[in-house]
Write a protein that holds these residues in place. Sequence first.
Motif, PDB file in Angstrom:
ATOM      1  N   HIS A 232       0.844  -1.184   0.000  1.00 46.04           N
ATOM      2  CA  HIS A 232       0.000   0.000   0.000  1.00 46.04           C
ATOM      3  C   HIS A 232       0.891   1.250   0.000  1.00 46.04           C
ATOM      4  O   HIS A 232       2.118   1.164   0.152  1.00 46.04           O
ATOM      5  N   LEU A 233       0.261   2.401  -0.158  1.00 49.77           N
ATOM      6  CA  LEU A 233       1.009   3.648  -0.321  1.00 49.77           C
ATOM      7  C   LEU A 233       1.905   3.994   0.871  1.00 49.77           C
ATOM      8  O   LEU A 233       3.062   4.385   0.667  1.00 49.77           O
ATOM      9  N   PRO A 234       1.445   3.874   2.118  1.00 51.49           N
ATOM     10  CA  PRO A 234       2.343   4.202   3.229  1.00 51.49           C
ATOM     11  C   PRO A 234       3.569   3.297   3.294  1.00 51.49           C
ATOM     12  O   PRO A 234       4.659   3.747   3.667  1.00 51.49           O
ATOM     13  N   TYR A 235       3.408   2.025   2.950  1.00 53.04           N
ATOM     14  CA  TYR A 235       4.568   1.121   2.957  1.00 53.04           C
ATOM     15  C   TYR A 235       5.584   1.579   1.916  1.00 53.04           C
ATOM     16  O   TYR A 235       6.793   1.592   2.165  1.00 53.04           O
ATOM     17  N   LEU A 236       5.098   1.968   0.736  1.00 52.88           N
ATOM     18  CA  LEU A 236       5.992   2.474  -0.310  1.00 52.88           C
ATOM     19  C   LEU A 236       6.698   3.740   0.155  1.00 52.88           C
ATOM     20  O   LEU A 236       7.908   3.906  -0.068  1.00 52.88           O
ATOM     21  N   ALA A 237       5.965   4.628   0.815  1.00 52.22           N
ATOM     22  CA  ALA A 237       6.570   5.865   1.311  1.00 52.22           C
ATOM     23  C   ALA A 237       7.668   5.558   2.323  1.00 52.22           C
ATOM     24  O   ALA A 237       8.722   6.211   2.339  1.00 52.22           O
ATOM     25  N   GLY A 238       7.429   4.558   3.168  1.00 53.31           N
ATOM     26  CA  GLY A 238       8.441   4.171   4.134  1.00 53.31           C
ATOM     27  C   GLY A 238       9.697   3.632   3.464  1.00 53.31           C
ATOM     28  O   GLY A 238      10.821   3.937   3.894  1.00 53.31           O
ATOM     29  N   TYR A 239       9.507   2.856   2.410  1.00 53.69           N
ATOM     30  CA  TYR A 239      10.656   2.334   1.665  1.00 53.69           C
ATOM     31  C   TYR A 239      11.444   3.473   1.020  1.00 53.69           C
ATOM     32  O   TYR A 239      12.672   3.540   1.130  1.00 53.69           O
ATOM     33  N   ASN A 240      10.732   4.365   0.350  1.00 53.43           N
ATOM     34  CA  ASN A 240      11.404   5.473  -0.341  1.00 53.43           C
ATOM     35  C   ASN A 240      12.170   6.372   0.624  1.00 53.43           C
ATOM     36  O   ASN A 240      13.188   6.968   0.259  1.00 53.43           O
ATOM     37  N   ALA A 241      11.696   6.475   1.844  1.00 55.42           N
ATOM     38  CA  ALA A 241      12.358   7.326   2.835  1.00 55.42           C
ATOM     39  C   ALA A 241      13.687   6.736   3.304  1.00 55.42           C
ATOM     40  O   ALA A 241      14.524   7.447   3.859  1.00 55.42           O
ATOM     41  N   GLU A 242      13.886   5.448   3.061  1.00 55.81           N
ATOM     42  CA  GLU A 242      15.072   4.770   3.573  1.00 55.81           C
ATOM     43  C   GLU A 242      16.123   4.480   2.509  1.00 55.81           C
ATOM     44  O   GLU A 242      17.215   4.006   2.831  1.00 55.81           O
ATOM     45  N   VAL A 243      15.813   4.742   1.237  1.00 57.09           N
ATOM     46  CA  VAL A 243      16.750   4.392   0.170  1.00 57.09           C
ATOM     47  C   VAL A 243      17.221   5.639  -0.568  1.00 57.09           C
ATOM     48  O   VAL A 243      16.672   6.732  -0.402  1.00 57.09           O
ATOM     49  N   SER A 244      18.227   5.455  -1.397  1.00 53.86           N
ATOM     50  CA  SER A 244      18.777   6.568  -2.165  1.00 53.86           C
ATOM     51  C   SER A 244      17.806   6.999  -3.260  1.00 53.86           C
ATOM     52  O   SER A 244      16.850   6.280  -3.584  1.00 53.86           O
ATOM     53  N   GLU A 245      18.080   8.156  -3.836  1.00 51.85           N
ATOM     54  CA  GLU A 245      17.209   8.675  -4.906  1.00 51.85           C
ATOM     55  C   GLU A 245      17.166   7.721  -6.090  1.00 51.85           C
ATOM     56  O   GLU A 245      16.129   7.577  -6.742  1.00 51.85           O
ATOM     57  N   GLU A 246      18.272   7.054  -6.363  1.00 55.58           N
ATOM     58  CA  GLU A 246      18.335   6.130  -7.490  1.00 55.58           C
ATOM     59  C   GLU A 246      17.467   4.889  -7.268  1.00 55.58           C
ATOM     60  O   GLU A 246      17.102   4.205  -8.227  1.00 55.58           O
ATOM     61  N   GLU A 247      17.139   4.605  -6.024  1.00 60.12           N
ATOM     62  CA  GLU A 247      16.351   3.413  -5.706  1.00 60.12           C
ATOM     63  C   GLU A 247      14.864   3.719  -5.502  1.00 60.12           C
ATOM     64  O   GLU A 247      14.075   2.818  -5.231  1.00 60.12           O
ATOM     65  N   GLN A 248      14.474   4.972  -5.646  1.00 61.24           N
ATOM     66  CA  GLN A 248      13.090   5.370  -5.420  1.00 61.24           C
ATOM     67  C   GLN A 248      12.151   4.681  -6.413  1.00 61.24           C
ATOM     68  O   GLN A 248      12.506   4.404  -7.560  1.00 61.24           O
ATOM     69  N   LEU A 249      10.930   4.426  -5.958  1.00 65.49           N
ATOM     70  CA  LEU A 249       9.900   3.806  -6.787  1.00 65.49           C
ATOM     71  C   LEU A 249       8.629   4.657  -6.738  1.00 65.49           C
ATOM     72  O   LEU A 249       8.441   5.452  -5.818  1.00 65.49           O
ATOM     73  N   VAL A 250       7.751   4.465  -7.728  1.00 62.66           N
ATOM     74  CA  VAL A 250       6.521   5.259  -7.787  1.00 62.66           C
ATOM     75  C   VAL A 250       5.319   4.351  -8.042  1.00 62.66           C
ATOM     76  O   VAL A 250       5.428   3.322  -8.705  1.00 62.66           O
ATOM     77  N   PRO A 251       4.143   4.732  -7.514  1.00 65.41           N
ATOM     78  CA  PRO A 251       2.914   3.964  -7.773  1.00 65.41           C
ATOM     79  C   PRO A 251       2.332   4.347  -9.130  1.00 65.41           C
ATOM     80  O   PRO A 251       2.384   5.514  -9.523  1.00 65.41           O
ATOM     81  N   VAL A 252       1.764   3.363  -9.827  1.00 68.61           N
ATOM     82  CA  VAL A 252       1.199   3.671 -11.146  1.00 68.61           C
ATOM     83  C   VAL A 252      -0.229   3.173 -11.338  1.00 68.61           C
ATOM     84  O   VAL A 252      -1.013   3.798 -12.041  1.00 68.61           O
ATOM     85  N   VAL A 253      -0.585   2.041 -10.757  1.00 71.61           N
ATOM     86  CA  VAL A 253      -1.941   1.511 -10.906  1.00 71.61           C
ATOM     87  C   VAL A 253      -2.517   1.280  -9.508  1.00 71.61           C
ATOM     88  O   VAL A 253      -2.005   0.467  -8.743  1.00 71.61           O
ATOM     89  N   TYR A 254      -3.572   2.028  -9.179  1.00 75.07           N
ATOM     90  CA  TYR A 254      -4.203   1.956  -7.858  1.00 75.07           C
ATOM     91  C   TYR A 254      -5.346   0.944  -7.933  1.00 75.07           C
ATOM     92  O   TYR A 254      -6.228   1.063  -8.793  1.00 75.07           O
TER      93      TYR A 254
END
Length: 276
Positions: A80-102
């Motif tokens: 879900h979106l909060p889990y993704l936000a938590g992941y993105n907060a812990e990794v480098s910019e190169e490792e960031q991910l984005v949601p596309v299909v809800y």
Amino acid sequence: MKKILAIVLTLALSLSLTSAFAGEPLTIIATENPHAEVLELVKDDLAALGYDLEITVVSDYVVENPATSAGDVMANFFQHLPYLAGYNAEVSEEEQLVPVVYTHFEPMAIYAGTKTSLDDIADGDAIAVPNDPVNENRALLLLQSAGLIKLPEGTTLESTCTPADIVENPYNLNIQELNAELIPGARADVAYAVINGNNATLVDLVPYVDGLYAETADSEAAEAYVNVIVVKPENAEADWVKALEQVIYTQKVYDLIVESGFAPTFEVPAAETAAE
């Protein structure tokens, strides 16, 4: 000799046709229900659009995002979106991910362990909750909503509360923190268990049927914890992403999500509804 030559030519033609009709590879890593089931349901539809869907099914929340960031797979479908936000907060910019299909909302619920009703709760009862920061906070908010504990004033879905933050625990509950995927199997060892929607369905638990207390479809959690398909930012506008959206936003996927005990967060296009 002519017969051998004919066989060789036939095989060559067969291989050529197979190559010609083979779709573009589309690799997605997903957890089982309903994520992998949704993907299996649309596999033929993607093939008709020119994509050969390859699904890797896993049972935990550990490998999906790193595999997508590294390019080992093209997308993932488990979070879900909060889990993704938590992941993105812990990794480098190169490792960031984005949601596309809800896609849908999976209610978190309190399920029976050794006790079958919250009316039977007693001093010192053990309750299992997920131990990852996002889902643990969510589980504690659910326990608060059920009137079992009290968290600091102002605690929201964006907080990261742990059992140490509980300010009132009238039943002296023993909050046991476990990996989310292990909680269904630990129910015999605790009075109650707070289980994520997808992990619940793996053991045939339906939130609004078997849950003793669950997040409602009109709750703040329902809006915040939308499950999504996730990709690398450079793939957000890719044709295969648009193909995924096209085949997922359909009546048959909508129905599958409902039958699985979850709540779809998309509307079926009017054109498809009219066609039926």
